[in-house]
Design a protein around this motif. Structure first.
Motif, PDB file in Angstrom:
ATOM      1  N   SER A 148      39.873  42.992  40.795  1.00 56.16           N
ATOM      2  CA  SER A 148      40.042  42.915  42.252  1.00 56.16           C
ATOM      3  C   SER A 148      41.267  42.166  42.728  1.00 56.16           C
ATOM      4  O   SER A 148      41.734  42.393  43.848  1.00 56.16           O
ATOM      5  CB  SER A 148      38.804  42.280  42.894  1.00 56.16           C
ATOM      6  OG  SER A 148      38.733  40.895  42.597  1.00 56.16           O
ATOM      7  N   LEU A 149      41.812  41.257  41.928  1.00 55.91           N
ATOM      8  CA  LEU A 149      42.911  40.429  42.427  1.00 55.91           C
ATOM      9  C   LEU A 149      44.211  41.224  42.517  1.00 55.91           C
ATOM     10  O   LEU A 149      44.657  41.831  41.543  1.00 55.91           O
ATOM     11  CB  LEU A 149      43.118  39.207  41.527  1.00 55.91           C
ATOM     12  CG  LEU A 149      44.200  38.229  41.992  1.00 55.91           C
ATOM     13  CD1 LEU A 149      43.838  37.623  43.342  1.00 55.91           C
ATOM     14  CD2 LEU A 149      44.414  37.133  40.953  1.00 55.91           C
ATOM     15  N   ARG A 150      44.801  41.232  43.708  1.00 56.92           N
ATOM     16  CA  ARG A 150      46.114  41.833  43.926  1.00 56.92           C
ATOM     17  C   ARG A 150      47.025  40.719  44.434  1.00 56.92           C
ATOM     18  O   ARG A 150      47.101  40.457  45.627  1.00 56.92           O
ATOM     19  CB  ARG A 150      46.017  42.941  44.965  1.00 56.92           C
ATOM     20  CG  ARG A 150      45.118  44.101  44.561  1.00 56.92           C
ATOM     21  CD  ARG A 150      45.020  45.113  45.684  1.00 56.92           C
ATOM     22  NE  ARG A 150      44.223  46.272  45.324  1.00 56.92           N
ATOM     23  CZ  ARG A 150      44.009  47.316  46.133  1.00 56.92           C
ATOM     24  NH1 ARG A 150      44.542  47.306  47.357  1.00 56.92           N
ATOM     25  NH2 ARG A 150      43.257  48.326  45.738  1.00 56.92           N
ATOM     26  N   GLU A 151      47.685  40.063  43.528  1.00 57.17           N
ATOM     27  CA  GLU A 151      48.448  38.862  43.850  1.00 57.17           C
ATOM     28  C   GLU A 151      49.940  39.162  43.867  1.00 57.17           C
ATOM     29  O   GLU A 151      50.496  39.659  42.889  1.00 57.17           O
ATOM     30  CB  GLU A 151      48.135  37.760  42.836  1.00 57.17           C
ATOM     31  CG  GLU A 151      48.663  36.398  43.215  1.00 57.17           C
ATOM     32  CD  GLU A 151      48.216  35.329  42.235  1.00 57.17           C
ATOM     33  OE1 GLU A 151      48.041  34.176  42.664  1.00 57.17           O
ATOM     34  OE2 GLU A 151      48.038  35.642  41.041  1.00 57.17           O
ATOM     35  N   HIS A 152      50.573  38.855  44.983  1.00 56.12           N
ATOM     36  CA  HIS A 152      52.028  39.000  45.107  1.00 56.12           C
ATOM     37  C   HIS A 152      52.689  38.202  43.972  1.00 56.12           C
ATOM     38  O   HIS A 152      52.256  37.088  43.650  1.00 56.12           O
ATOM     39  CB  HIS A 152      52.457  38.455  46.466  1.00 56.12           C
ATOM     40  CG  HIS A 152      53.874  38.726  46.826  1.00 56.12           C
ATOM     41  ND1 HIS A 152      54.933  38.074  46.229  1.00 56.12           N
ATOM     42  CD2 HIS A 152      54.429  39.570  47.744  1.00 56.12           C
ATOM     43  CE1 HIS A 152      56.062  38.491  46.751  1.00 56.12           C
ATOM     44  NE2 HIS A 152      55.785  39.411  47.665  1.00 56.12           N
ATOM     45  N   PRO A 174      43.143  31.936  43.542  1.00 47.99           N
ATOM     46  CA  PRO A 174      43.772  33.162  44.046  1.00 47.99           C
ATOM     47  C   PRO A 174      42.788  34.120  44.691  1.00 47.99           C
ATOM     48  O   PRO A 174      43.139  34.814  45.657  1.00 47.99           O
ATOM     49  CB  PRO A 174      44.416  33.767  42.799  1.00 47.99           C
ATOM     50  CG  PRO A 174      43.653  33.200  41.655  1.00 47.99           C
ATOM     51  CD  PRO A 174      43.277  31.812  42.082  1.00 47.99           C
ATOM     52  N   ASP A 175      41.546  34.183  44.188  1.00 43.75           N
ATOM     53  CA  ASP A 175      40.560  35.071  44.802  1.00 43.75           C
ATOM     54  C   ASP A 175      40.171  34.568  46.192  1.00 43.75           C
ATOM     55  O   ASP A 175      39.944  35.362  47.110  1.00 43.75           O
ATOM     56  CB  ASP A 175      39.332  35.245  43.916  1.00 43.75           C
ATOM     57  CG  ASP A 175      38.746  33.939  43.415  1.00 43.75           C
ATOM     58  OD1 ASP A 175      39.500  32.955  43.263  1.00 43.75           O
ATOM     59  OD2 ASP A 175      37.532  33.895  43.149  1.00 43.75           O
ATOM     60  N   GLN A 205      43.010  35.585  48.523  1.00 44.80           N
ATOM     61  CA  GLN A 205      42.932  37.006  48.864  1.00 44.80           C
ATOM     62  C   GLN A 205      41.816  37.267  49.877  1.00 44.80           C
ATOM     63  O   GLN A 205      41.973  38.088  50.783  1.00 44.80           O
ATOM     64  CB  GLN A 205      42.705  37.822  47.592  1.00 44.80           C
ATOM     65  CG  GLN A 205      42.661  39.318  47.829  1.00 44.80           C
ATOM     66  CD  GLN A 205      42.738  40.090  46.533  1.00 44.80           C
ATOM     67  OE1 GLN A 205      43.814  40.224  45.940  1.00 44.80           O
ATOM     68  NE2 GLN A 205      41.610  40.601  46.055  1.00 44.80           N
ATOM     69  N   ALA A 223      43.053  36.157  53.262  1.00 43.78           N
ATOM     70  CA  ALA A 223      44.017  37.120  53.787  1.00 43.78           C
ATOM     71  C   ALA A 223      43.299  38.346  54.339  1.00 43.78           C
ATOM     72  O   ALA A 223      43.688  38.895  55.385  1.00 43.78           O
ATOM     73  CB  ALA A 223      44.992  37.526  52.684  1.00 43.78           C
ATOM     74  N   THR A 224      42.247  38.778  53.664  1.00 47.23           N
ATOM     75  CA  THR A 224      41.468  39.922  54.135  1.00 47.23           C
ATOM     76  C   THR A 224      40.816  39.620  55.481  1.00 47.23           C
ATOM     77  O   THR A 224      40.817  40.468  56.396  1.00 47.23           O
ATOM     78  CB  THR A 224      40.394  40.300  53.102  1.00 47.23           C
ATOM     79  OG1 THR A 224      41.031  40.657  51.868  1.00 47.23           O
ATOM     80  CG2 THR A 224      39.546  41.471  53.583  1.00 47.23           C
ATOM     81  N   VAL A 244      50.010  32.936  51.270  1.00 46.25           N
ATOM     82  CA  VAL A 244      49.094  34.075  51.183  1.00 46.25           C
ATOM     83  C   VAL A 244      48.635  34.517  52.572  1.00 46.25           C
ATOM     84  O   VAL A 244      48.473  35.720  52.835  1.00 46.25           O
ATOM     85  CB  VAL A 244      47.889  33.756  50.260  1.00 46.25           C
ATOM     86  CG1 VAL A 244      46.877  32.848  50.916  1.00 46.25           C
ATOM     87  CG2 VAL A 244      47.201  35.047  49.803  1.00 46.25           C
ATOM     88  N   ALA A 295      49.823  38.094  55.037  1.00 48.19           N
ATOM     89  CA  ALA A 295      48.808  38.972  55.627  1.00 48.19           C
ATOM     90  C   ALA A 295      49.041  39.220  57.112  1.00 48.19           C
ATOM     91  O   ALA A 295      48.354  40.053  57.708  1.00 48.19           O
ATOM     92  CB  ALA A 295      47.417  38.363  55.427  1.00 48.19           C
TER      93      ALA A 295
END
Length: 220
Positions: free
Chosen positions: A20-24, A46-47, A50, A53-54, A77, A81
């Protein structure tokens, strides 16, 4: 189906990150640099970043208030977003920590979107209120000295608009928040705030067991 939250083993947590993690890339680089810092435990996961940000995207946030910036991961982060005309006001007292933050914000091309105030956060928040910024922010993130959380929450509640959200970090205190005998002033402050928010009719409330516990308070 489960009626309770799963216990996260190291293997299960890694699986969650893997799928699931989409990290810049710059966020990953900053996180890895911060991991070498003596105060690395102050970094959010990081999760969690994210997830935050969502939330900002879901409420279509354009203006965000951050209380406690450290090396700048959470600010970065969240700013990533926001739309290109979005703005984040960051509050911190450390020039040393935030020099790292500025370097990464600049490299990410968002430095002009972040207004960093090096001063006690309560002073910055009061000045924002006095300048007529009440009900103008879409969201706030509180992650600073725990003994002042209640002050930060009350001032943030004034500054965010109805429907906006306040995100509060470390509300589980590595599990110690559930210990009624804790002698830690920081933990006791968190416990008092958790109890207060449970009965606060000014907000909708959810405490999410991500990271060290993240409270989501939506202003009514």
């Amino acid at each position: 189906m489960s009626r309770s939250t799963l216990t996260l083993t190291d293997e299960l947590r890694q699986y969650i990150l893997d799928v699931s993690l989409r990290e810049h890339p710059l966020l990953k680089k900053l996180r890895e640099e911060t991991a070498q810092h003596p105060d690395a435990k102050m970094q959010i996961s990081p999760d969690q970043g994210q997830f935050m940000a969502t939330l900002l995207r879901l409420i279509e946030a354009k203006t965000v208030l951050e209380i406690g910036t450290f090396t700048g991961y959470s600010a970065l982060v969240m700013t990533l977003a926001l739309p290109s005309d979005g703005r984040l006001v960051a509050c911190d007292v450390s020039e040393e920590f935030t020099q790292i933050a500025r370097r990464y914000w600049s490299e990410a091309g968002v430095l002009d979107q972040i207004n960093l105030h090096i001063a006690p956060a309560s002073e910055t928040l009061s000045k924002l209120i006095e300048s007529g910024k009440e009900n103008t922010f879409d969201a706030a993130f509180i992650d600073a000295d725990k003994e002042s959380y209640d002050i930060y929450f009350e001032k943030s509640l004034q500054l965010i608009r109805p429907g906006g959200v306040i995100m509060i970090d470390n509300v589980l205190r590595n599990g110690d928040a559930a210990n009624p005998l804790s002698e830690s002033p920081a933990t006791q402050s968190i416990q008092a705030l958790n109890e207060k928010l449970h009965h606060d009719s000014r907000i909708h409330l959810s405490l999410v067991p991500i990271g060290d516990g993240l409270t989501i308070a939506q202003k009514i």
